[in-house]
Scaffold this motif. Structure first.
Motif, short mmCIF file in Angstrom:
data_model
loop_
_atom_site.label_atom_id
_atom_site.label_comp_id
_atom_site.label_asym_id
_atom_site.label_seq_id
_atom_site.Cartn_x
_atom_site.Cartn_y
_atom_site.Cartn_z
N ARG A 450 35.71 -39.64 -35.43
CA ARG A 450 35.78 -41.00 -34.89
C ARG A 450 36.47 -40.93 -33.52
NH1 ARG A 450 35.52 -45.96 -37.83
NH2 ARG A 450 36.63 -47.69 -36.86
N ILE A 451 35.80 -41.38 -32.48
CA ILE A 451 36.30 -41.26 -31.11
C ILE A 451 36.61 -42.64 -30.54
CG2 ILE A 451 35.80 -40.41 -28.78
CD1 ILE A 451 35.83 -38.15 -30.75
N GLY A 452 37.83 -42.82 -30.07
CA GLY A 452 38.22 -44.02 -29.32
C GLY A 452 38.36 -43.63 -27.86
N PRO A 453 37.79 -44.41 -26.93
CA PRO A 453 37.77 -44.01 -25.53
C PRO A 453 39.13 -44.05 -24.83
CG PRO A 453 36.84 -46.20 -25.77
CD PRO A 453 37.05 -45.67 -27.16
N GLY A 454 40.03 -44.90 -25.31
CA GLY A 454 41.27 -45.16 -24.57
C GLY A 454 42.11 -43.93 -24.31
N VAL A 471 34.86 -43.77 -20.93
CA VAL A 471 34.26 -42.84 -21.90
C VAL A 471 33.33 -43.61 -22.82
CG1 VAL A 471 34.76 -41.34 -23.87
CG2 VAL A 471 36.16 -41.19 -21.80
N VAL A 472 32.10 -43.08 -22.97
CA VAL A 472 31.09 -43.72 -23.82
C VAL A 472 30.34 -42.63 -24.59
CG1 VAL A 472 30.77 -45.70 -22.29
CG2 VAL A 472 29.34 -43.66 -22.00
N VAL A 509 41.52 -31.97 -20.34
CA VAL A 509 41.53 -32.81 -21.54
C VAL A 509 41.63 -31.97 -22.80
CG1 VAL A 509 40.24 -34.52 -22.88
CG2 VAL A 509 40.25 -34.66 -20.39
N ARG A 510 40.88 -30.86 -22.82
CA ARG A 510 40.88 -30.00 -24.00
C ARG A 510 42.28 -29.46 -24.29
NH1 ARG A 510 37.66 -26.03 -22.44
NH2 ARG A 510 35.71 -26.95 -23.05
N ASP A 511 43.03 -29.16 -23.23
CA ASP A 511 44.38 -28.62 -23.41
C ASP A 511 45.37 -29.66 -23.91
OD1 ASP A 511 43.50 -26.18 -22.55
OD2 ASP A 511 44.25 -26.40 -20.50
N GLU A 517 37.64 -34.06 -28.61
CA GLU A 517 37.73 -35.24 -27.76
C GLU A 517 37.37 -34.97 -26.29
OE1 GLU A 517 40.94 -38.36 -29.14
OE2 GLU A 517 41.87 -36.38 -29.08
N TYR A 518 37.33 -33.70 -25.88
CA TYR A 518 37.09 -33.49 -24.46
C TYR A 518 35.65 -33.87 -24.11
CZ TYR A 518 34.11 -29.27 -24.43
OH TYR A 518 33.05 -28.40 -24.54
N PRO A 519 35.43 -34.43 -22.89
CA PRO A 519 34.08 -34.88 -22.53
C PRO A 519 33.13 -33.70 -22.30
CG PRO A 519 35.61 -35.18 -20.70
CD PRO A 519 36.43 -34.75 -21.88
N LYS A 520 32.07 -33.67 -23.10
CA LYS A 520 31.07 -32.60 -22.95
C LYS A 520 30.26 -32.78 -21.67
CE LYS A 520 32.23 -31.21 -27.12
NZ LYS A 520 33.17 -32.28 -27.48
#
Length: 557
Positions: A450-454, A471-472, A509-511, A517-520
């Motif tokens: 479950r991903i929340g953009p905030g 983020v979408v 972001v990944r770190d 959650e990091y943007p692909k």
């Protein structure tokens, strides 16, 4: 610090009189007393730098003149008066005059195009509209399509179809006996910003001002104090500008700074220095721009700022810490919406603020995080933020809207029993603090997560290359959706190699967050789609991704 929250929350009681009128408490009562009448109500500065000072006496005189004019036009109790003006003294006059005659104010943003104006004026069946030169072309273009619109009052321009503001007021007496209103009578018809769908008209009673006061006072570190001056760039046509800035400031008889110039970080600091602004409401979008443009403001400006509220999106860790170190202010985040504003937030002088948290329910409001059946969820679980019709002592909450204009089905759908749903998701921790998890339609699943953009957006903005981010979900056959980030770069990074920067941001972001959650995928834009109230329109970006996916699937067949 000494946490006073429970004592304040448990002991709070609403005192809502049977008769109550916003104009009386924000204007007429101050003008009726000689010392208070000389108080400054408005500092005004236009685009060219011309300045005016309005006392409460001057404000009340103009209000009475316009009120007499409205009555002569046949405007009566419950009639809608459209106001298409930015931050200027005449906007305040229009509000107070409409309340004085028992009419309902219809605030409309000066940024609206003709279609947006027509839709709202027609739906509200506005009888009168007040407009200045900036929006006159758009309004006059659609006036004939609004059959209930009998009169247009114009400021600063001439047209044979328009009654000039100055001429109207000059012919009217400066005395007026306000029409008595109940606290529950309608006062404001405020259309939602359209973040998640077609705008709906939320009808607000006079008592809504009382309902907003506990949160306003708390979020502004116990406003007012002697010498307090308020300024916010928030448009007075929206809940944020009206209920979080304009009306509460006037309720307490203090000055508010009004300016029509386009927002810029440098101008924001210049205004706060020039008028020695002590209290402000700034959107996270504005704070991000100020942080990136003027990282050390106190080295350039002599500021008097003592309290700040922020709302609309999550401030995020990076901006929160910048406010503390660069401004010497701990921002009090707040959550609310058009239908019920100032529900949850912080007051760092009275209870500790947690960076990234929305805060706790303000005194007077029974707020819970509920599931689909309307049951409060356990601490740590995500649910929908909701307000009960009644406070914890069983009395009606005056902050709640009366319903959607001519839309009983939408009104009914907003409620589950006595719980009024916000459409916003959060989790509540063991201390009673709420943590925002996004709009119910902004949250998505990627590979089962479950991903929340905030949280991802806040992380991206803490990188020096990112001015703003959204983020979408990007549709993906294997994972259901990929995390996609739209990023606005800062000027310093605009010429950097895009692919290298994308990789750098992904690793950043990944770190710091979970691996999932990091943007692909990251796409750079010059600007994000925003509502006129300063919120990111993720829906627009989400629909863009869905359209691209549909086109790609069609091309593959």
């Amino acid at each position: 610090m000494n946490d006073q929250y429970q004592a304040l929350y448990q002991s709070f009681r609403w005192l809502v009189p049977t008769q109550f009128n916003i104009a009386d408490v924000c204007c007429h009562r101050w003008a009726a007393n000689s010392p208070d009448a000389r108080r400054i109500a408005i500092y005004y500065e236009d685009e060219a730098g011309n300045r005016e000072v309005w006392t409460y006496a001057r404000l009340a005189e103009a209000v009475n003149q316009l009120a007499n004019g409205l009555v002569r036009m046949g405007v009566g109790k419950g009639d809608r008066v459209g106001v298409v003006l930015g931050q200027r003294p005449e906007t305040v006059v229009a509000h107070m005059a409409a309340y004085s005659v028992g009419a309902v104010i219809l605030p409309l943003s000066s940024l609206f195009g003709p279609d947006a104006l027509e839709a709202r004026l027609r739906d509200a069946e506005a009888r009168v509209a007040i407009v200045d030169a900036a929006s006159s072309g758009n309004l006059l273009q659609v006036a004939d399509q609004c059959p209930a619109l009998h009169q247009i009052i114009g400021i600063g321009f001439a047209d044979e179809r328009v009654l000039p503001w100055r001429s109207l007021l000059a012919r009217q007496p400066s005395e007026f006996k306000p029409v008595p209103t109940l606290a529950t009578d309608p006062a404001i018809l405020l259309y939602t910003s359209g973040t998640t769908g077609a705008p709906k008209g939320a009808l607000l009673p006079h008592s809504v001002l009382i309902g907003n006061l506990p949160g306003f006072v708390a979020s502004q570190d116990w406003f007012p104090k002697p010498g307090d001056v308020f300024w916010s760039p928030a448009d007075w046509a929206w809940t944020g500008g009206m209920m979080d800035a304009l009306l509460p400031t006037l309720y307490f008889g203090h000055p508010i700074v009004a300016t029509r110039a386009r927002f810029s970080p440098e101008r924001a600091f210049e205004l706060m220095e020039r008028y020695q602004v002590t209290n402000t409401f700034l959107f996270p979008t504005a704070l991000k721009a100020m942080m990136k443009t003027v990282p050390a403001p106190r080295e350039r400006y002599k500021l008097a700022l003592r309290a700040m509220m922020s709302a609309g999106e999550s401030v995020g860790q990076a901006v929160f810490e910048w406010c503390q170190t660069a401004l010497g202010i701990t921002p009090n985040e707040m959550f609310g919406q058009t239908e019920m504003n100032y529900l949850v937030g912080n007051s760092q002088r009275r209870w500790p603020a947690k960076a990234g948290s929305m805060g706790r329910p303000y005194p007077g409001h029974q707020v819970a995080v509920i599931d689909d059946e309307g049951r409060p969820v356990a601490a740590g679980e995500i649910g929908e933020i909701a307000l009960n019709r009644l406070d914890i002592h069983g009395y009606p909450d005056p902050i709640l809207f009366l319903g959607y204009w001519n839309n009983p089905a939408a009104t009914a759908a907003k409620f589950t029993g006595d719980w009024c749903r916000t459409g916003d998701l959060a989790r509540i921790d063991a201390d009673g603090y709420l943590w925002y998890a996004g709009r119910s339609d902004d949250v998505f699943k990627s590979a089962g997560y479950r991903i929340g953009p905030g949280e991802i957006e806040s992380c991206l903005v803490s990188h020096p290359a990112v001015a703003n981010a959204a983020v979408v979900p990007k549709p993906d056959a294997e994972r259901g959706a990929l995390v996609k980030a739209y990023v606005v770069r800062t000027a310093e990074y605009a010429e950097r190699d895009p692919q290298a920067l994308i990789q750098e941001l992904q690793e950043y972001v990944r770190d710091r967050l979970a691996a999932y959650e990091y943007p692909k995928e990251i796409e750079f834009l010059d600007e994000l789609p925003m509502t006129t109230s300063g919120k990111i329109q993720r829906r627009v970006l989400r629909l863009r991704e869905e359209e691209r996916a549909a086109n790609a699937a069609q091309a593959a067949t």
